[in-house]
Write an enzyme that holds these catalytic residues in place. Structure first.
Site, PDB file in Angstrom:
ATOM      1  CG  PHE A   9      14.191  -3.484   6.819  1.00 15.91           C
ATOM      2  CD1 PHE A   9      14.133  -4.937   6.009  1.00 15.91           C
ATOM      3  CD2 PHE A   9      14.527  -4.034   8.617  1.00 15.91           C
ATOM      4  CE1 PHE A   9      14.810  -6.327   6.662  1.00 15.91           C
ATOM      5  CE2 PHE A   9      15.329  -5.397   8.719  1.00 15.91           C
ATOM      6  CZ  PHE A   9      14.952  -6.569   8.233  1.00 15.91           C
ATOM      7  CB  THR A  91      10.386   4.280   0.957  1.00 22.67           C
ATOM      8  OG1 THR A  91       9.771   4.305  -0.064  1.00 22.67           O
ATOM      9  CG2 THR A  91      11.424   3.446   0.743  1.00 22.67           C
ATOM     10  CE  LYS A 120      -0.424   0.112  -1.887  1.00 22.10           C
ATOM     11  NZ  LYS A 120      -1.649  -0.202  -0.192  1.00 22.10           N
ATOM     12  CE  LYS A 220      -4.327  -1.526  -2.059  1.00 16.17           C
ATOM     13  NZ  LYS A 220      -4.972  -2.958  -1.320  1.00 16.17           N
TER      14      LYS A 220
HETATM   15  N1  LIG Z   1       1.620  -3.770   4.048  1.00 11.72           N
HETATM   16  C1  LIG Z   1       0.655  -4.393   3.509  1.00 11.72           C
HETATM   17  O1  LIG Z   1       0.204  -5.791   3.685  1.00 11.72           O
HETATM   18  C2  LIG Z   1       1.161  -4.055   1.979  1.00 11.72           C
HETATM   19  C3  LIG Z   1       1.747  -2.391   2.185  1.00 11.72           C
HETATM   20  N2  LIG Z   1       2.203  -2.546   0.161  1.00 11.72           N
HETATM   21  C4  LIG Z   1       2.963  -1.532   0.224  1.00 11.72           C
HETATM   22  O2  LIG Z   1       4.680  -0.838  -0.036  1.00 11.72           O
HETATM   23  C5  LIG Z   1       5.327  -0.480   1.462  1.00 11.72           C
HETATM   24  C6  LIG Z   1       5.862  -0.704   2.219  1.00 11.72           C
HETATM   25  O3  LIG Z   1       5.280  -1.628   3.654  1.00 11.72           O
HETATM   26  P1  LIG Z   1       5.119  -1.831   4.550  1.00 11.72           P
HETATM   27  O4  LIG Z   1       6.484  -2.338   5.031  1.00 11.72           O
HETATM   28  O5  LIG Z   1       3.844  -2.044   5.563  1.00 11.72           O
HETATM   29  O6  LIG Z   1       5.147  -0.362   5.388  1.00 11.72           O
HETATM   30  P2  LIG Z   1       5.857   0.321   6.882  1.00 11.72           P
HETATM   31  O7  LIG Z   1       5.661   1.753   7.104  1.00 11.72           O
HETATM   32  O8  LIG Z   1       6.618  -1.036   8.215  1.00 11.72           O
HETATM   33  O9  LIG Z   1       8.134   0.289   6.294  1.00 11.72           O
HETATM   34  C7  LIG Z   1       8.236   1.329   5.209  1.00 11.72           C
HETATM   35  C8  LIG Z   1      10.024   0.878   5.498  1.00 11.72           C
HETATM   36  O10 LIG Z   1       9.960   2.211   5.128  1.00 11.72           O
HETATM   37  C9  LIG Z   1      11.804   2.430   5.326  1.00 11.72           C
HETATM   38  N3  LIG Z   1      11.317   4.273   4.625  1.00 11.72           N
HETATM   39  C10 LIG Z   1      11.243   5.441   4.834  1.00 11.72           C
HETATM   40  N4  LIG Z   1      10.920   6.665   4.141  1.00 11.72           N
HETATM   41  C11 LIG Z   1      12.259   6.186   3.794  1.00 11.72           C
HETATM   42  C12 LIG Z   1      13.707   6.775   3.626  1.00 11.72           C
HETATM   43  N5  LIG Z   1      13.033   7.692   2.530  1.00 11.72           N
HETATM   44  N6  LIG Z   1      14.612   6.058   3.006  1.00 11.72           N
HETATM   45  C13 LIG Z   1      14.588   5.177   3.763  1.00 11.72           C
HETATM   46  N7  LIG Z   1      13.560   3.759   3.965  1.00 11.72           N
HETATM   47  C14 LIG Z   1      12.667   4.538   4.094  1.00 11.72           C
HETATM   48  C15 LIG Z   1      11.097   2.790   6.677  1.00 11.72           C
HETATM   49  O11 LIG Z   1      11.794   3.634   7.367  1.00 11.72           O
HETATM   50  P3  LIG Z   1      12.318   3.494   8.943  1.00 11.72           P
HETATM   51  O12 LIG Z   1      11.929   2.506   9.442  1.00 11.72           O
HETATM   52  O13 LIG Z   1      13.435   4.172   9.410  1.00 11.72           O
HETATM   53  O14 LIG Z   1      11.004   4.459   9.344  1.00 11.72           O
HETATM   54  C16 LIG Z   1      10.449   1.545   6.662  1.00 11.72           C
HETATM   55  O15 LIG Z   1      11.162   0.544   6.774  1.00 11.72           O
HETATM   56  C17 LIG Z   1       4.331   0.358   1.428  1.00 11.72           C
HETATM   57  O16 LIG Z   1       4.422   2.147   0.157  1.00 11.72           O
HETATM   58  C18 LIG Z   1       2.836  -0.373   2.034  1.00 11.72           C
HETATM   59  O17 LIG Z   1       2.278   0.742   0.823  1.00 11.72           O
HETATM   60  C19 LIG Z   1       1.461  -2.958  -0.367  1.00 11.72           C
HETATM   61  C20 LIG Z   1       1.197  -3.852  -0.795  1.00 11.72           C
HETATM   62  C21 LIG Z   1       0.642  -4.150   0.872  1.00 11.72           C
HETATM   63  N1  LIG Z   2      -3.872  -2.344   3.642  1.00 12.76           N
HETATM   64  C1  LIG Z   2      -4.160  -2.790   2.518  1.00 12.76           C
HETATM   65  C2  LIG Z   2      -2.923  -3.544   2.168  1.00 12.76           C
HETATM   66  C3  LIG Z   2      -1.883  -3.037   1.006  1.00 12.76           C
HETATM   67  O1  LIG Z   2      -2.221  -2.899   0.238  1.00 12.76           O
HETATM   68  C4  LIG Z   2      -4.984  -3.921   2.181  1.00 12.76           C
HETATM   69  O2  LIG Z   2      -5.537  -3.509   3.170  1.00 12.76           O
HETATM   70  O3  LIG Z   2      -5.036  -4.340   1.925  1.00 12.76           O
END
Ligand SMILES: NC(=O)C1=CN([C@@H]2O[C@H](COP(=O)(O)OP(=O)(O)OC[C@H]3O[C@@H](n4cnc5c(N)ncnc54)[C@H](OP(=O)(O)O)[C@@H]3O)[C@@H](O)[C@H]2O)C=CC1
Ligand SMILES: N[C@@H](CC=O)C(=O)O
Length: 334
Positions: A9, A91, A120, A220
């Site tokens: 989240f 996550t 990923k 990617k």
């Molecule tokens: N940001 C982007 O534009 C993009 C992101 N992604 C991918 O999507 C995923 C999420 O990205 P983003 O939302 O930016 O990342 P964030 O770092 O904002 O969020 C990651 C979340 O994962 C939770 N988490 C980590 N470890 C655990 C665990 N063991 N159990 C439960 N929850 C856990 C964290 O919880 P807590 O807050 O408690 O630490 C946090 O809520 C990543 O894998 C990222 O590579 C893919 C495409 C684009």
């Molecule tokens: N950090 C990435 C977003 C997730 O894939 C980007 O900049 O494209």
């Protein structure tokens, strides 16, 4: 009726529940989001969480940990309760061992729960194993968000070119570095200042070295290569270079000669011959990805019988990444 659990989240997870609110009419009636789980616990309602209430609660600067439904539940409770059929896994990406995503995705598939993910790490490291597990259990593993978020790269490179052989993939697949290179030139600043802006916009990964060292582009491109060609390689040995050595002066010189520097990934596969590289390249206006600017991305496929196909757009942002998750979710529920 579809029952959903969300694990992770952060930026994308939060955007995803906003889309569940805005786009609820596209989902089957009685779709329920039952779990939102973070590292240290989560919220759960067996009858479905009130999404409007949660969005209101979290957008008023309340920590979700203070929500009345918060408890120390974890992924294990999802498997124990057996009350969802779709897991949204968001996550953090970890390419050392794929955890915690690998355990979540594998556990869900083994328990006949469909998975949609943007994570990923597990896909890079364990795609074949997870895909086979999904097939064996007659459920879906949807990974469209892992290869450029909103950019429809995987579907175009697989479903939309059926019958053709893709021989080469060329991609600008990282919005952060594309944005940074453009910002440097536009505002005449070095890359560190431009990176700060990308982080403020939440498009850079939490660990921005994944972006600026070219690793995110490499991941990617590697996932696309695996999915499209089923090619085997060691990620550590791939030729990957980022943008940290690009100087403002290089960009100014490029600009003077009508060129742009972009972080380009290129993979070639034919008759068992696999070539792969990621590096900043100076391209002119005849290159198919020359006009991919700002946070946008693009992918260019060369094929044997369908000609060359280019898709551009899909700017990087948490909301756009969440939209890619919704896209995959709707493909499961349709
Ligand atoms: N940001 C982007 O534009 C993009 C992101 N992604 C991918 O999507 C995923 C999420 O990205 P983003 O939302 O930016 O990342 P964030 O770092 O904002 O969020 C990651 C979340 O994962 C939770 N988490 C980590 N470890 C655990 C665990 N063991 N159990 C439960 N929850 C856990 C964290 O919880 P807590 O807050 O408690 O630490 C946090 O809520 C990543 O894998 C990222 O590579 C893919 C495409 C684009
Ligand atoms: N950090 C990435 C977003 C997730 O894939 C980007 O900049 O494209």
């Amino acid at each position: 009726m579809r029952n959903i659990a969300l694990i992770g989240f952060g930026e994308v997870g939060k955007s995803f529940i906003k889309l569940l609110q805005i786009k609820k009419d596209l989902l089957p009636k009685n779709t329920k989001l039952k779990y939102i789980i973070k590292r240290d616990g989560g919220i759960y309602n067996k009858d479905g969480l009130d999404i409007d209430e949660i969005i209101k609660y979290t957008s008023s600067n309340n920590k979700i940990q203070n929500h009345p439904l918060w408890s120390d539940i974890s992924f294990k409770d999802i498997l124990k309760n057996k009350d969802v059929d779709i897991l949204i896994e968001l996550t953090s990406t970890n390419i050392i061992n794929g955890e915690p995503g690998y355990t979540h995705i594998k556990g869900a598939l083994e328990n006949k729960i469909n998975v949609v993910t943007g994570n990923k790490g597990p896909i890079l490291l364990y795609y074949n194993e997870l895909k086979n597990l999904a097939l064996k259990n007659n459920v879906e593993l949807k990974i469209g968000c892992t290869t450029g978020g909103a950019l429809p790269s995987i579907n175009v490179g697989t479903k939309d070119v059926l019958g053709a052989q893709v021989t080469e993939i060329i991609g600008v697949l990282n919005g952060t570095t594309n944005f940074i290179l453009e910002e440097m030139l536009k505002n005449k600043v070095e890359y560190k200042d431009a990176l700060k802006k990308a982080q403020d916009l939440n498009i850079a990964e939490k660990d921005p070295s994944l972006d600026v060292l070219g690793i995110d582009t490499g991941i990617k491109m590697a996932i696309l290569s695996k999915v499209i060609w089923d090619v085997d390689f060691e990620f550590d040995k791939l030729d990957i270079k980022g943008i940290t050595d690009v100087k403002l002066n290089d960009l100014l010189l490029d600009n003077f000669s009508g060129k742009k520097t972009k972080l380009i990934g290129r993979a070639f596969y034919l008759n068992g011959n696999f070539e792969f590289e990621v590096k900043p390249i100076s391209i002119d206006k005849y290159h198919p990805l020359y006009f991919v600017d700002g946070k946008n991305k693009g992918v260019h496929y060369k094929t044997d019988i369908l000609g060359d196909i280019t898709v551009t757009g899909g700017a990087s942002s948490p909301l756009n990444a969440a939209a890619a998750i919704l896209r995959d979710l709707l493909n499961i529920t349709k």
